[in-house]
Design a protein around this motif. Structure first.
Motif, PDB file in Angstrom:
ATOM      1  N   TYR A   1      54.865 -12.977  65.670  1.00 17.98           N
ATOM      2  CA  TYR A   1      55.158 -11.564  65.415  1.00 17.98           C
ATOM      3  C   TYR A   1      56.056 -11.374  64.200  1.00 17.98           C
ATOM      4  CZ  TYR A   1      53.364 -11.630  70.140  1.00 17.98           C
ATOM      5  OH  TYR A   1      52.575 -11.864  71.232  1.00 17.98           O
ATOM      6  N   SER A   2      56.443 -12.455  63.538  1.00 16.67           N
ATOM      7  CA  SER A   2      57.324 -12.354  62.366  1.00 16.67           C
ATOM      8  C   SER A   2      56.500 -12.178  61.096  1.00 16.67           C
ATOM      9  CB  SER A   2      58.175 -13.622  62.237  1.00 16.67           C
ATOM     10  OG  SER A   2      59.015 -13.788  63.345  1.00 16.67           O
ATOM     11  N   PHE A   3      57.160 -11.670  60.079  1.00 11.80           N
ATOM     12  CA  PHE A   3      56.579 -11.520  58.743  1.00 11.80           C
ATOM     13  C   PHE A   3      56.046 -12.868  58.246  1.00 11.80           C
ATOM     14  CE2 PHE A   3      57.649 -11.645  54.054  1.00 11.80           C
ATOM     15  CZ  PHE A   3      56.615 -10.810  53.634  1.00 11.80           C
ATOM     16  N   GLN A   4      54.783 -12.890  57.827  1.00 10.53           N
ATOM     17  CA  GLN A   4      54.140 -14.157  57.488  1.00 10.53           C
ATOM     18  C   GLN A   4      53.965 -14.374  55.983  1.00 10.53           C
ATOM     19  OE1 GLN A   4      52.432 -16.213  60.260  1.00 10.53           O
ATOM     20  NE2 GLN A   4      53.616 -15.002  61.722  1.00 10.53           N
ATOM     21  N   GLY A   5      54.574 -13.540  55.197  1.00 10.06           N
ATOM     22  CA  GLY A   5      54.499 -13.744  53.751  1.00 10.06           C
ATOM     23  C   GLY A   5      53.457 -12.853  53.090  1.00 10.06           C
ATOM     24  N   MET A   6      53.592 -12.704  51.741  1.00  8.09           N
ATOM     25  CA  MET A   6      52.702 -11.819  50.992  1.00  8.09           C
ATOM     26  C   MET A   6      51.430 -12.522  50.534  1.00  8.09           C
ATOM     27  SD  MET A   6      55.381  -9.726  48.613  1.00  8.09           S
ATOM     28  CE  MET A   6      54.163  -8.517  48.009  1.00  8.09           C
ATOM     29  N   LYS A   7      51.325 -13.802  50.844  1.00  7.22           N
ATOM     30  CA  LYS A   7      50.149 -14.604  50.477  1.00  7.22           C
ATOM     31  C   LYS A   7      49.892 -14.559  48.951  1.00  7.22           C
ATOM     32  CE  LYS A   7      49.453 -15.245  54.949  1.00  7.22           C
ATOM     33  NZ  LYS A   7      49.327 -14.148  55.885  1.00  7.22           N
ATOM     34  N   GLU A   8      48.639 -14.399  48.527  1.00  2.00           N
ATOM     35  CA  GLU A   8      48.364 -14.559  47.090  1.00  2.00           C
ATOM     36  C   GLU A   8      49.140 -13.560  46.227  1.00  2.00           C
ATOM     37  OE1 GLU A   8      44.285 -14.971  45.995  1.00  2.00           O
ATOM     38  OE2 GLU A   8      44.830 -15.685  43.982  1.00  2.00           O
ATOM     39  N   LYS A   9      49.321 -12.369  46.741  1.00  2.00           N
ATOM     40  CA  LYS A   9      50.107 -11.378  45.992  1.00  2.00           C
ATOM     41  C   LYS A   9      51.503 -11.938  45.679  1.00  2.00           C
ATOM     42  CE  LYS A   9      51.262  -7.451  44.237  1.00  2.00           C
ATOM     43  NZ  LYS A   9      50.878  -7.341  42.809  1.00  2.00           N
ATOM     44  N   GLY A  10      52.079 -12.620  46.656  1.00  2.00           N
ATOM     45  CA  GLY A  10      53.396 -13.233  46.442  1.00  2.00           C
ATOM     46  C   GLY A  10      53.357 -14.295  45.359  1.00  2.00           C
ATOM     47  N   LEU A  11      52.277 -15.063  45.356  1.00  2.00           N
ATOM     48  CA  LEU A  11      52.138 -16.098  44.324  1.00  2.00           C
ATOM     49  C   LEU A  11      52.065 -15.473  42.934  1.00  2.00           C
ATOM     50  CD1 LEU A  11      49.468 -18.370  46.082  1.00  2.00           C
ATOM     51  CD2 LEU A  11      51.917 -18.847  45.821  1.00  2.00           C
ATOM     52  N   GLN A  12      51.344 -14.364  42.835  1.00  2.00           N
ATOM     53  CA  GLN A  12      51.233 -13.693  41.529  1.00  2.00           C
ATOM     54  C   GLN A  12      52.604 -13.228  41.042  1.00  2.00           C
ATOM     55  OE1 GLN A  12      48.365 -10.770  42.708  1.00  2.00           O
ATOM     56  NE2 GLN A  12      46.601 -12.117  42.347  1.00  2.00           N
ATOM     57  N   LEU A  13      53.396 -12.736  41.993  1.00  2.00           N
ATOM     58  CA  LEU A  13      54.732 -12.274  41.603  1.00  2.00           C
ATOM     59  C   LEU A  13      55.607 -13.444  41.161  1.00  2.00           C
ATOM     60  CD1 LEU A  13      55.294  -9.604  44.410  1.00  2.00           C
ATOM     61  CD2 LEU A  13      54.694  -9.206  41.991  1.00  2.00           C
ATOM     62  N   LEU A  14      55.449 -14.583  41.829  1.00  2.00           N
ATOM     63  CA  LEU A  14      56.201 -15.766  41.408  1.00  2.00           C
ATOM     64  C   LEU A  14      55.817 -16.169  39.989  1.00  2.00           C
ATOM     65  CD1 LEU A  14      56.070 -17.820  44.725  1.00  2.00           C
ATOM     66  CD2 LEU A  14      58.161 -17.014  43.600  1.00  2.00           C
ATOM     67  N   ALA A  15      54.533 -16.127  39.715  1.00  2.00           N
ATOM     68  CA  ALA A  15      54.068 -16.499  38.370  1.00  2.00           C
ATOM     69  C   ALA A  15      54.627 -15.528  37.335  1.00  2.00           C
ATOM     70  CB  ALA A  15      52.545 -16.532  38.330  1.00  2.00           C
ATOM     71  N   GLU A  16      54.700 -14.281  37.710  1.00  7.19           N
ATOM     72  CA  GLU A  16      55.275 -13.296  36.787  1.00  7.19           C
ATOM     73  C   GLU A  16      56.764 -13.609  36.543  1.00  7.19           C
ATOM     74  OE1 GLU A  16      54.546  -9.229  37.963  1.00  7.19           O
ATOM     75  OE2 GLU A  16      55.874  -8.449  36.373  1.00  7.19           O
ATOM     76  N   ALA A  17      57.457 -13.984  37.608  1.00  9.77           N
ATOM     77  CA  ALA A  17      58.880 -14.332  37.460  1.00  9.77           C
ATOM     78  C   ALA A  17      59.035 -15.542  36.541  1.00  9.77           C
ATOM     79  CB  ALA A  17      59.496 -14.602  38.829  1.00  9.77           C
ATOM     80  N   ARG A  18      58.121 -16.497  36.673  1.00  5.22           N
ATOM     81  CA  ARG A  18      58.176 -17.662  35.776  1.00  5.22           C
ATOM     82  C   ARG A  18      57.981 -17.241  34.328  1.00  5.22           C
ATOM     83  NH1 ARG A  18      53.912 -22.095  36.952  1.00  5.22           N
ATOM     84  NH2 ARG A  18      52.661 -20.189  36.833  1.00  5.22           N
TER      85      ARG A  18
END
Lengths: 335, 335, 335, 335
Positions: free
Chosen positions: A137-154
């Motif tokens: 029942y916990s938040f399971q992450g943003m999946k690929e969208k999260g990865l895209q944001l990480l790449a943007e941060a890089r």
């Protein structure tokens, strides 16, 4: 391998073990002591030999002499491994700091934190996009969208991205965005996953399982190394004990122990699970010789979607970095 | 949820927590004690609320009141679950015994053992075709060939097949041969795998991880139940402790504890990892109320390709069954 | 104290608990939640109230709010305690180092080591005269003769003597020679001994038992404090866990945790039990904020009558001191 | 003893170890393997030899071959020890049940309980007069007055009195009233106490410490046996692990393990610390072969002055006895 016979083992039982040792392709060497007979089994290590012998009649125990891991061992490779992933380097003179939120939560959040940790001196950005959570029942992450944001941060900060991969079928996707694949503690013995990250050509951060011995931890690394991937960092994130004042017990003696046993670099994390203890233990980790550090940073921990209780605020992280820099200098390292 | 403020927490900090409680959709209720203020947060359980609150300034700790699992709980379903997989039934009056080798090694081996365990009274046949092994150099199982042999053993004996699945991508294949999917202890928190077996329509035997609390174990079961699969057996296979005279410490109090907490059936295994202790602990498990048993049997343990040290010989297994039958009768069960 | 009722607890059961709370001299405060009723019991902490309430019918659990120790707590005394025993001072800016052999073995041995550790910067000399040994067949110490030699070493070097006392009836004798009474880990819950050292007027070094929680450790200190002896040092010497590559797991997070919880100074020891790890962990301990250190030094460890495997040689000790001095400077301490 | 040299150990280091082995009065036997040299040290076991050798340069580890305890071992005495204390007999066909309150609280309480447990079939009466309590603020027992009440209960019921002794100086007094001296878990390694009960001529019930290995437990028994007292019962009362749903983890595999290792009888207790689990675990203990049982009984657990949460009510105790009698019959024992 040393086979210890029970007191009173019969000659027939001893002869049987000698025969078994030889069937296994080993040489036997019998030592008759005052109270027991002991049979040394010499030769190349053979997996399975130990258990084959210890089920023999009249056998009390079998004591292995050689460590069961090879490629991870300092016996095989004495030169220390330095893991490099763009700007992040772990295992050399400079200590690599990997910092960031437990989970990627939004574009603003990850870009803000990335900027903060880079300014304070981190070279790696952590952030979960696929989150293994104890409760369904916990938040399971943003999946690929999260990865895209990480790449943007890089792209904006130059930080190397360290993020967890939970299943072999996600590796290709994660590898499209990340610089380092993290294998979580819950998956330390998920062998299909270990083999799959071993086949990727990205560095791997392998977290110790909460009840893994050093031997099990290094054999998990061996699964990765055996596939040809030599870029493995070992992350000590704490073990499960009876202690209840911390989330996990952080046994920092693993840092010098691993330095004696393996050539792979060692990266302790925020294992106590309590923000009020994280910075102090980061200092201790560096004094113990850590090659890197992994900590959680969040601009507003009480609103974090996961694990805010162990996240440092930006000012606390900056202070931790300043303190750790002093300790690093005292042990002849940079940070 | 009960939020305990630190001694000396300021009114501003207290007000902030009250505000946070309400933002989280809960009702707050303040209790001013002699030395501390406590804030009760009332309402439907909200995952994440605990950690959101415990990072608040001035908060000492947050004590959850409700268990985090739902579908596994006796609060939600009071009728005990009986898992049925062809001839194997676990959770009713009859105790289901699952026996067989650690690994399927050959046609002769598995057919011979299947016949032996069936004659002695087992209704399930275990046998690994995909084997998670601590060392990458150990025998990893016969894979699909092993599954075919298991299916052949079923055809000859009528035993239900219980075998491990290590990765979501193997489920379809394994389900083509097996009656029960086993999730191993190393994979108890491999959530993609739990969800995938939850989506299958086969019963699942879920093994407890060596450092899993009861809450973590039941939340792992919840991952499966949440996908709509209600046929879950909980296997207590022992925990990692400081004890070194057994492979794992088998804490049989989990049997009555789980019977109070969940409606799912409980199946202890050969957790001590020593053949000389297995039969005695099987008796104890049944006296503790176990709904099933899982043990290893091998006609020639010292030639087993894996884990022979914990396998019973056929005569030892027959004797164990006879003894267990006595104990089962004494506690009003059949075996 | 918070009493959590079971779901479905009857009004009669709730009323009974309210009555019990009041009989115990506490005020009750009932909170009716969506799924459970919770009863807060307010007032001065009353030992025994928790267990009296948790045996009540319909009660699921009782959650204590206040720590059970008082005099050891920072809630009662915020000023940090500095323990002084002649030249040894622990808890101030200067870190006190207590070094010496496991056991006093001879006049030459103890005088030689005393000179070595003093020169290297230690201010306390350890050395066992009464030795608790796991095996009755092991060397049990030189008893009073050993104490006389320690006193002679003090006369020559000015070092403060820290030595173990194993029984109340020995205290008078030991106090005639020593500056600090050490209570060993095996005796951490030997309450007659704790009370007896509490009645002496010597400082006490209390070692943590290998399975003691922080609460138990501080309650053991409370036994000493309650007798009026305020000079107590807490020695973290490691805990028993599943780890087998060290003798004990040294959980250094206890250092900052205890600094938040108690005003008593904290002195980690050579808990890993491996000479090759001791110096590194000493550095880490100081980085974690340790107020003192306890380590073993022996001129010829392989001839030591006890525990040579964890003793540093004189050159290794000198190097450890040099490294620790760097770390101490980095955290604003002297050594 | 087997001395394993490090890979690359020099001939000089090997020669030095051989010399040391011989100085220690042992014979050496060198085995040159493919990767390492191993030196067997043969002869009578010599305490201290292991640690003397493992500090040698070039030594990786030393593996002991012989168990360090002697008198407790089945190697020395194969006939099982039966402990007898008036009507209580433990170690024969009949299982001895020791029941009663945690603490003696009043004349009425102890006489009432004694009558109840005797009627239900117990042959021993437990009850603490000297109580070791974690907190100095808890009820510490009625001391000698409590002993007098126990003796009165014995006079009325014929039950044997089992009560704890906490300090050597109390033994004479306690022995004046009791039939069995209990050494508590906290004192398992209080060696002056072990020696003192060893010198008494009363049977001893020795409780396992919460982090004691089997070797440490048996060496503690050895301290008693070595003084000439052969009447020792081993009480498994549970160990400290990460589990938080029970007070201690009750590892019943110690029952069959101890039966293989020692001739002393084994008596598990109410180690889970939860009344709702005690009866079930008592059944399991008997199925595991327990020679005796120790449980707590109180007519009104919620008013008990100590540990009411683990006490059975009289009806629950009667039911436990009825169930245990069934299990005892199933394993060929009486109760």
């Amino acid at each position: 391998m040393i086979v210890v016979m029970k007191p009173g083992a019969s000659q027939r039982q001893i002869d049987h073990i000698i025969e078994r040792v030889e069937q296994l392709g080993l040489r036997s060497h019998v030592i008759v002591g005052t109270e027991r007979t002991v049979i040394a089994a010499l030769g190349e290590k053979r997996d399975g030999a130990k258990q084959a012998l210890e089920t023999g009649e009249g056998v009390e125990k079998v004591v292995p002499i050689l460590a069961p891991f090879k490629m991870a061992s300092t016996e095989v490779k004495q030169q220390r491994t330095e893991v490099k992933a763009n700007g992040l380097s772990v295992g050399g003179k400079r200590i690599g700091v990997i910092a960031g939120p437990c989970s990627v939560e939004s574009r603003e959040q990850i870009l803000e934190i990335a900027e903060i940790v880079r300014e304070a001196g981190a070279t790696g950005l952590r952030g979960g996009a696929f989150k293994p959570r104890t409760s369904p029942y916990s938040f399971q992450g943003m999946k690929e969208k999260g990865l895209q944001l990480l790449a943007e941060a890089r792209a904006k900060t130059g930080l190397s991205i360290v993020t967890e991969v939970m299943a072999p079928e996600h590796i290709k996707m994660v590898a499209g965005y990340a610089d380092v694949l993290q294998v979580g503690a819950r998956n330390m013995q998920n062998y299909p996953l270990l083999e799959a990250v071993g086949e990727s050509n990205l560095p791997v951060l392998l977290k110790r399982g909460p009840s893994a011995t050093m031997e099990e931890f290094l054999l998990a690394a061996e699964y990765i190394l055996k596939q040809g991937n030599t870029q493995v960092m070992l992350c000590e994130r704490g073990i499960r004990t009876f202690e209840d004042h911390t989330r996990f017990t952080l046994p920092l003696a693993t840092v010098p122990f691993l330095h004696q046993t393996t050539h792979l670099p060692v990266v302790p994390s925020h294992g106590t699970g309590k923000a009020s203890l994280v910075a102090t233990m980061a200092r201790a980790a560096i004094a113990a010789g850590a090659d890197g550090l992994m900590v959680e940073v969040h601009p507003d921990p009480e609103k974090a979607l996961s694990d805010g209780f162990q996240a440092l605020t930006p000012p606390a992280f900056r202070q931790m970095m300043a303190e750790c820099r002093q300790i690093a200098a005292a042990v002849g390292r940079d940070l």
